[in-house]
Design a protein around this motif. Structure first.
Motif, PDB file in Angstrom:
ATOM      1  N   ALA A 110       1.076  -5.657   8.317  1.00  0.00           N
ATOM      2  CA  ALA A 110      -0.339  -6.028   8.457  1.00  0.00           C
ATOM      3  C   ALA A 110      -0.493  -7.517   8.187  1.00  0.00           C
ATOM      4  CB  ALA A 110      -1.204  -5.222   7.488  1.00  0.00           C
ATOM      5  N   PHE A 111      -1.400  -8.144   8.924  1.00  0.00           N
ATOM      6  CA  PHE A 111      -1.544  -9.601   8.898  1.00  0.00           C
ATOM      7  C   PHE A 111      -2.910  -9.988   8.334  1.00  0.00           C
ATOM      8  CE2 PHE A 111       1.655  -8.480  11.857  1.00  0.00           C
ATOM      9  CZ  PHE A 111       2.621  -9.462  11.723  1.00  0.00           C
ATOM     10  N   PHE A 112      -2.869 -10.931   7.391  1.00  0.00           N
ATOM     11  CA  PHE A 112      -4.093 -11.408   6.733  1.00  0.00           C
ATOM     12  C   PHE A 112      -4.057 -12.932   6.707  1.00  0.00           C
ATOM     13  CE2 PHE A 112      -3.341  -7.159   5.239  1.00  0.00           C
ATOM     14  CZ  PHE A 112      -4.604  -6.590   5.207  1.00  0.00           C
ATOM     15  N   GLY A 113      -5.221 -13.557   6.577  1.00  0.00           N
ATOM     16  CA  GLY A 113      -5.285 -15.019   6.547  1.00  0.00           C
ATOM     17  C   GLY A 113      -5.185 -15.558   5.123  1.00  0.00           C
ATOM     18  N   GLN A 114      -4.439 -16.624   4.986  1.00  0.00           N
ATOM     19  CA  GLN A 114      -4.376 -17.328   3.694  1.00  0.00           C
ATOM     20  C   GLN A 114      -5.756 -17.872   3.304  1.00  0.00           C
ATOM     21  OE1 GLN A 114      -1.820 -20.918   3.528  1.00  0.00           O
ATOM     22  NE2 GLN A 114      -3.426 -21.654   2.139  1.00  0.00           N
ATOM     23  N   LEU A 166      -3.491 -11.488  -2.171  1.00  0.00           N
ATOM     24  CA  LEU A 166      -2.859 -11.097  -3.435  1.00  0.00           C
ATOM     25  C   LEU A 166      -3.319  -9.697  -3.864  1.00  0.00           C
ATOM     26  CD1 LEU A 166      -1.096 -12.524  -5.630  1.00  0.00           C
ATOM     27  CD2 LEU A 166      -3.227 -13.054  -6.797  1.00  0.00           C
ATOM     28  N   MET A 167      -4.601  -9.441  -3.753  1.00  0.00           N
ATOM     29  CA  MET A 167      -5.146  -8.136  -4.156  1.00  0.00           C
ATOM     30  C   MET A 167      -4.601  -7.024  -3.252  1.00  0.00           C
ATOM     31  SD  MET A 167      -7.098  -8.595  -6.776  1.00  0.00           S
ATOM     32  CE  MET A 167      -5.859  -9.717  -7.294  1.00  0.00           C
ATOM     33  N   ILE A 168      -4.443  -7.325  -1.962  1.00  0.00           N
ATOM     34  CA  ILE A 168      -3.914  -6.305  -1.044  1.00  0.00           C
ATOM     35  C   ILE A 168      -2.440  -6.039  -1.350  1.00  0.00           C
ATOM     36  CG2 ILE A 168      -3.334  -5.897   1.391  1.00  0.00           C
ATOM     37  CD1 ILE A 168      -6.194  -7.234   1.890  1.00  0.00           C
ATOM     38  N   LYS A 169      -1.698  -7.100  -1.671  1.00  0.00           N
ATOM     39  CA  LYS A 169      -0.288  -6.888  -2.069  1.00  0.00           C
ATOM     40  C   LYS A 169      -0.230  -6.012  -3.333  1.00  0.00           C
ATOM     41  CE  LYS A 169       1.946 -10.884   0.012  1.00  0.00           C
ATOM     42  NZ  LYS A 169       2.382 -12.279  -0.170  1.00  0.00           N
ATOM     43  N   ASN A 204       2.518   2.181  -3.594  1.00  0.00           N
ATOM     44  CA  ASN A 204       3.875   2.224  -3.047  1.00  0.00           C
ATOM     45  C   ASN A 204       3.842   2.505  -1.534  1.00  0.00           C
ATOM     46  OD1 ASN A 204       6.586   2.045  -3.169  1.00  0.00           O
ATOM     47  ND2 ASN A 204       6.928   4.130  -3.913  1.00  0.00           N
ATOM     48  N   MET A 205       3.003   1.745  -0.819  1.00  0.00           N
ATOM     49  CA  MET A 205       2.826   1.994   0.625  1.00  0.00           C
ATOM     50  C   MET A 205       3.911   1.266   1.425  1.00  0.00           C
ATOM     51  SD  MET A 205      -1.284   1.585   0.973  1.00  0.00           S
ATOM     52  CE  MET A 205      -1.733   2.906   2.074  1.00  0.00           C
ATOM     53  N   PRO A 206       4.437   1.906   2.475  1.00  0.00           N
ATOM     54  CA  PRO A 206       5.520   1.282   3.242  1.00  0.00           C
ATOM     55  C   PRO A 206       4.996   0.312   4.306  1.00  0.00           C
ATOM     56  CG  PRO A 206       5.109   3.478   4.067  1.00  0.00           C
ATOM     57  CD  PRO A 206       4.100   3.242   2.988  1.00  0.00           C
ATOM     58  N   VAL A 207       4.264  -0.690   3.878  1.00  0.00           N
ATOM     59  CA  VAL A 207       3.721  -1.663   4.846  1.00  0.00           C
ATOM     60  C   VAL A 207       3.969  -3.076   4.331  1.00  0.00           C
ATOM     61  CG1 VAL A 207       1.405  -1.244   3.882  1.00  0.00           C
ATOM     62  CG2 VAL A 207       1.611  -2.461   6.011  1.00  0.00           C
ATOM     63  N   GLU A 208       4.425  -3.920   5.261  1.00  0.00           N
ATOM     64  CA  GLU A 208       4.696  -5.309   4.889  1.00  0.00           C
ATOM     65  C   GLU A 208       3.413  -6.127   5.068  1.00  0.00           C
ATOM     66  OE1 GLU A 208       7.747  -8.887   6.335  1.00  0.00           O
ATOM     67  OE2 GLU A 208       7.624  -7.023   7.474  1.00  0.00           O
ATOM     68  N   ILE A 209       3.111  -6.969   4.081  1.00  0.00           N
ATOM     69  CA  ILE A 209       1.885  -7.786   4.152  1.00  0.00           C
ATOM     70  C   ILE A 209       2.286  -9.228   4.450  1.00  0.00           C
ATOM     71  CG2 ILE A 209      -0.150  -8.589   2.852  1.00  0.00           C
ATOM     72  CD1 ILE A 209      -0.023  -5.530   3.394  1.00  0.00           C
ATOM     73  N   ILE A 210       1.718  -9.776   5.518  1.00  0.00           N
ATOM     74  CA  ILE A 210       2.061 -11.152   5.900  1.00  0.00           C
ATOM     75  C   ILE A 210       0.811 -12.033   5.839  1.00  0.00           C
ATOM     76  CG2 ILE A 210       2.995 -12.625   7.744  1.00  0.00           C
ATOM     77  CD1 ILE A 210       5.019 -10.561   8.197  1.00  0.00           C
ATOM     78  N   SER A 211       0.969 -13.163   5.133  1.00  0.00           N
ATOM     79  CA  SER A 211      -0.126 -14.130   4.999  1.00  0.00           C
ATOM     80  C   SER A 211       0.053 -15.222   6.052  1.00  0.00           C
ATOM     81  CB  SER A 211      -0.083 -14.720   3.584  1.00  0.00           C
ATOM     82  OG  SER A 211      -1.045 -15.733   3.466  1.00  0.00           O
TER      83      SER A 211
END
Ligand code: AMP
Length: 282
Positions: A147-151, A158-161, A168-175
């Motif tokens: 999932a993609f979020f804006g810096q 940070l809160m989503i991470k 323990n969700m299997p999803v990568e968070i990209i800023s």
């Protein structure tokens, strides 16, 4: 491009793709799309076969009912932008679809750690519970790999991470980087509320951040903060909520320049519109 309104229709569309091992990306938004949002779609397209963009003005993250009421909702324009960008799926649920008991609030909380109550969390109590609850529901509905979020919304990422770690969700968070107007103003759906004078005055936020970036090595932290705050306080029509140089993990103010991941963050009201911005310092 598929336009989907319910979780069951979304699952029907995505489950076979997931079984066929297609990588699914999610870009959550509240609509009123601009080039900042499109940059997230573009980055997502490079990393996944299927890009889902959600448009949902999430009532539980608004701490000011007036802000929710006046939030722009140009849906036809948003759909055209996403279609032109080659987005695969738009998920546009109703409030009842995401919160079946609405307007009765759901009674659950996520442990987001102490940073929940700093900065935006201090000025908008409960905001990050609303944000992370809706993102949790969107992750459950879409089950994205990434999932993609804006810096731009630094604390939000940070809160989503933290939320993803908590469950323990299997999803990568990209800023993803902040997209700015040519003169430096960070793009935001709220910028349309700025009058011509506000629009000019709002530039002081990115100018103050740029000042700190440019002088970070040479000047004391206290001098940097004093100068940046003075620039903002001297600008008519701008009321500062906070300007801080913080540790990017804890969001606590840093005490020396040896700290890891320093970031300058600002929030201010420009006229009637509250804006946030930030710049990394390493
Ligand atoms: P919003 O619709 O404001 O909730 O934003 C949806 C996503 O777009 C969030 O992850 C934001 O951080 C991101 N976003 C908003 N403005 C920008 C921008 N100027 N540059 C990059 N990403 C942005």
């Amino acid at each position: 491009m598929e336009i989907i309104h319910t979780i069951s229709a979304l699952k029907m569309l995505l489950t076979p793709l997931q079984k066929a091992d297609s990588k699914i990306a999610l870009v959550p938004t509240m609509g009123a799309l601009h080039k900042g949002h499109l940059s997230l779609i573009e980055i997502a397209q490079k990393q996944a076969q299927i890009v889902v963009c959600s448009i949902f003005v999430n009532p539980t993250q608004f701490t000011d009912p007036k802000d929710l009421e006046k939030y722009p909702r140009p849906l036809a324009h948003d759909i055209k932008m996403l279609d032109d960008a080659g987005c695969n799926v738009v998920f546009m649920p109703s409030v009842k679809e995401m919160y079946p008991s609405f307007p009765t609030p759901e009674n659950w909380l996520i442990d987001l750690g102490p940073a929940e109550f700093l900065l935006e969390g201090e000025f908008r109590r409960g905001h990050y519970q609303g944000v992370t609850q809706i993102v949790k529901k969107l992750f459950d509905a879409v089950q994205p790999d990434v999932a993609f979020f804006g810096q731009k919304d630094f604390q939000q990422v940070l809160m989503i991470k933290n939320m993803v770690k908590f469950f323990n969700m299997p999803v990568e968070i990209i800023s993803c980087p902040i997209i700015r107007e040519e003169d430096g103003l960070a793009m935001s759906s709220r910028n349309i509320h700025l009058s011509a004078a506000d629009r000019k005055n709002a530039l002081v936020l990115s100018s103050a951040l740029n000042y700190v970036v440019a002088h970070y090595q040479q000047e004391e932290l206290s001098t940097l903060l004093t100068k940046a705050k003075a620039m903002i306080n001297e600008t008519p029509g701008v009321v500062l909520d906070y300007f801080t140089i913080a540790d990017g993990e804890t969001l606590l103010p840093i005490e020396n320049k040896g700290a890891a991941h320093p970031v300058a963050l600002v929030a201010a009201k420009v006229g009637e519109t509250r804006l946030i911005d930030n710049m990394l310092l390493d």
